[in-house]
Design a protein around this motif. Structure first.
Motif, PDB file in Angstrom:
ATOM      1  N   VAL A 223       0.758  -1.475   0.030  1.00 22.76           N
ATOM      2  CA  VAL A 223      -0.106  -0.228  -0.267  1.00 22.76           C
ATOM      3  C   VAL A 223       0.786   0.960   0.683  1.00 22.76           C
ATOM      4  O   VAL A 223       0.240   1.906  -0.977  1.00 22.76           O
ATOM      5  CB  VAL A 223      -1.386  -0.081   1.333  1.00 22.76           C
ATOM      6  CG1 VAL A 223      -1.587   0.852   1.590  1.00 22.76           C
ATOM      7  CG2 VAL A 223      -2.166  -0.973   0.800  1.00 22.76           C
ATOM      8  N   LEU A 227       0.997   4.166  -2.752  1.00 26.69           N
ATOM      9  CA  LEU A 227       0.775   5.334  -3.071  1.00 26.69           C
ATOM     10  C   LEU A 227       1.948   6.192  -3.838  1.00 26.69           C
ATOM     11  O   LEU A 227       1.677   7.705  -4.163  1.00 26.69           O
ATOM     12  CB  LEU A 227       0.172   6.021  -2.080  1.00 26.69           C
ATOM     13  CG  LEU A 227      -1.247   6.051  -0.639  1.00 26.69           C
ATOM     14  CD1 LEU A 227      -1.303   5.537   0.273  1.00 26.69           C
ATOM     15  CD2 LEU A 227      -1.977   6.452  -2.101  1.00 26.69           C
ATOM     16  N   LEU A 230       2.605   5.957  -7.631  1.00 23.72           N
ATOM     17  CA  LEU A 230       1.395   6.844  -7.728  1.00 23.72           C
ATOM     18  C   LEU A 230       1.194   8.552  -8.492  1.00 23.72           C
ATOM     19  O   LEU A 230       1.610   9.137  -8.594  1.00 23.72           O
ATOM     20  CB  LEU A 230      -0.395   7.318  -7.055  1.00 23.72           C
ATOM     21  CG  LEU A 230      -1.396   5.272  -7.155  1.00 23.72           C
ATOM     22  CD1 LEU A 230      -2.448   5.719  -6.573  1.00 23.72           C
ATOM     23  CD2 LEU A 230      -1.892   5.008  -8.769  1.00 23.72           C
ATOM     24  N   LEU A 277       6.850   3.245   1.492  1.00 19.39           N
ATOM     25  CA  LEU A 277       6.596   4.641   0.779  1.00 19.39           C
ATOM     26  C   LEU A 277       8.191   5.216   0.255  1.00 19.39           C
ATOM     27  O   LEU A 277       8.668   5.310  -0.701  1.00 19.39           O
ATOM     28  CB  LEU A 277       6.380   5.788   1.771  1.00 19.39           C
ATOM     29  CG  LEU A 277       4.873   5.665   1.772  1.00 19.39           C
ATOM     30  CD1 LEU A 277       4.546   6.928   2.844  1.00 19.39           C
ATOM     31  CD2 LEU A 277       4.274   6.368   0.491  1.00 19.39           C
TER      32      LEU A 277
END
Length: 372
Positions: A223, A227, A230, A277
Motif C-alpha cells: 500500500v 501511494l 502513483l 513509501l
C-alpha cells in the motif's frame, strides 16, 4: 505465494534455511532467462515475449501450488522463476515503449499496477487463511484465474518502433550508467525481496504475531509502495531522479530500522507502510532511465533488470543463511545497510536526465499507442 510461505513451511516441514534454498532456485531460474534476454528482446521484441511468458507464468504457479514434496517443489519453482524472469524484463521494456510513445514519465504509474496486484494477493492470502483455505487451493485458484486474463491482455501490447541497427555498435558495451542503474536496482530489489520473503516469518517467529496478522505486513508495505508510485512521476518531474533516490534510500534505512526494533507486531506492520513509501520509486525510475540510455530499450532494461534480480536472488538466501547463525532479526538488518547504499549510489547519477524521446518519435508512436 510469498504471503503463504509460513503455510508452505508447515505443509512440507521446511526450515528457514530450506526456504532460502527454494528462493535461491526461483532466483536462479529467473536469472537464467534474464541473462539471455538482451539478444531475445532485440530480435523478438517485448510484445512477442510477453504473449508467451504470461501464460507460462500462470501455469507454473499452478505447479508450485500442487507440488507434493520438496523435489517436485524445487522443479516447479525453477520453471516459475524462468517464466517470471521472462515476463518481468519484457513487461518493463513494453512499459518503456509506451512511456516513450507518450513523451513523458509513466513508469512509476505502471509499477503501481504491480502494487495493486501484490495488495490483492496479500488480501486474498489473508482471507484464505481466515477461511481455512489450504496453501494448495489458494495458489491453484490464483493461477487458474490469471491464465485467461493474461491471454486477453496480450492483445493490447505495442510493438517496439523499428530501430536502424549498426552491427558493430550493437555489440559494444552498454553505457556505464546502465550498470550503475543496475547496481541501484540490485540494492532496491534486495530490500523488496527481503520484505516479500521474510517479513511474514519475522512477524510470526520474532514478534509472536498470529499468522493472519503476520501476513498483513507485506500488503501494508505494498500500500505504501502504491501511494508513492502513483505520485512518483510528478515528483520525478519536480525534483529529479537523483534527489528522489537519495531521500528514498535514507527513508528506507530509517523506517526498516523501526520495523526491526518494534516492540509489538502492530508497530512493525505500521512501519512497513513507510518502508514501502521509501523504496517504491527506485526500481521504476532505474528501469525508465535504462530504457532511455539506448535507442532500443529492451537490451538495456534486460541488463539492468538482470542485475536487479540478482538482488532478489542473493538477498533472501543471505537472510536465510545469516539467520541460522545469528537470528532472523539480525539478518534482516541487511535492509538498513541497503538503504544507505542506495542513497550513496544515487549521488553518482547524472544531474540531468537523458532521453531518446523527440517530437518525431512522439509523432510516429503516439497514434499507435493511443489506438492500442
Amino acid at each position: 505465494m510469498t504471503v503463504r510461505i509460513p503455510a508452505l513451511t508447515d505443509k512440507l516441514g521446511l526450515s528457514e534455511a530450506t526456504v532460502g534454498v527454494i528462493l535461491l532456485v526461483w532466483g536462479l531460474g529467473a536469472l537464467v532467462t534474464m541473462q539471455s534476454m538482451r539478444g531475445i528482446m532485440q530480435r523478438a521484441g517485448s510484445r512477442t515475449v510477453l504473449r508467451v511468458g504470461g501464460p507460462a507464468t500462470a501455469l507454473s504457479l499452478l505447479g508450485i501450488g500442487c507440488a507434493p514434496n520438496l523435489p517436485s517443489l524445487l522443479v516447479a519453482v525453477a520453471v516459475f522463476g524462468m517464466a517470471f524472469g521472462t515476463v518481468d524484463i519484457a513487461m518493463n521494456a513494453q512499459g518503456s515503449t509506451v512511456e516513450q510513445a507518450y513523451g513523458r514519465p509513466l513508469m512509476n504509474g505502471m509499477h503501481a499496477g504491480w502494487c495493486v496486484g501484490a495488495i490483492a494477493a496479500g488480501g486474498i492470502g489473508s482471507l484464505a487463511i481466515a477461511l481455512g483455505l489450504s496453501y494448495t487451493a489458494n495458489l491453484s485458484l490464483v493461477a487458474l484465474i490469471s491464465l485467461p486474463l493474461v491471454m486477453v491482455i496480450g492483445r493490447t501490447y505495442l510493438p517496439e518502433p523499428p530501430v536502424v541497427r549498426n552491427t558493430a555498435k550493437a555489440r559494444k558495451r552498454l553505457p556505464a550508467v546502465v550498470y550503475l542503474l543496475g547496481a541501484i536496482m540490485f540494492f532496491a530489489f534486495m530490500v523488496e525481496g527481503t520484505v516479500a520473503d521474510w517479513n511474514g516469518l519475522f512477524m510470526r517467529d520474532e514478534l509472536g504475531a498470529p499468522e493472519a496478522i503476520a501476513a498483513l505486513g507485506y500488503p501494508v508495505f505494498e500500500v505504501g509502495m502504491l501511494l508513492a508510485r502513483l505520485g512518483g512521476d510528478r515528483l520525478r518531474g519536480r525534483f529529479g531522479v537523483r534527489g528522489i533516490m537519495t531521500v528514498s534510500g535514507v527513508a528506507t534505512a530509517a523506517t526498516f530500522a523501526i520495523v526491526l526494533t518494534a516492540a509489538t507486531p502492530l508497530i512493525a506492520v505500521f512501519a512497513m507502510f513507510f518502508v514501502g513509501l521509501g523504496v517504491a520509486t527506485i526500481s521504476p525510475m532505474t528501469l525508465s532511465l535504462a530504457g532511455t540510455a539506448t535507442d532500443n530499450p529492451g537490451p538495456a532494461i534486460a541488463q539492468a533488470g538482470a542485475m536487479g534480480y540478482a538482488g532478489l536472488l542473493l538477498g533472501p538466501v543471505a537472510i536465510g543463511l545469516i539467520s541460522d547463525f545469528t537470528s532472523l532479526r539480525m539478518a534482516l538488518g541487511i535492509a538498513v545497510v541497503l538503504g544507505v547504499l542506495i542513497a550513496v549510489a544515487a549521488r553518482f547519477l547524472p544531474r540531468h536526465e537523458t532521453t531518446t524521446i523527440t517530437p518525431a518519435h512522439v509523432e510516429e508512436r503516439t497514434p499507435a499507442g493511443v489506438a492500442a
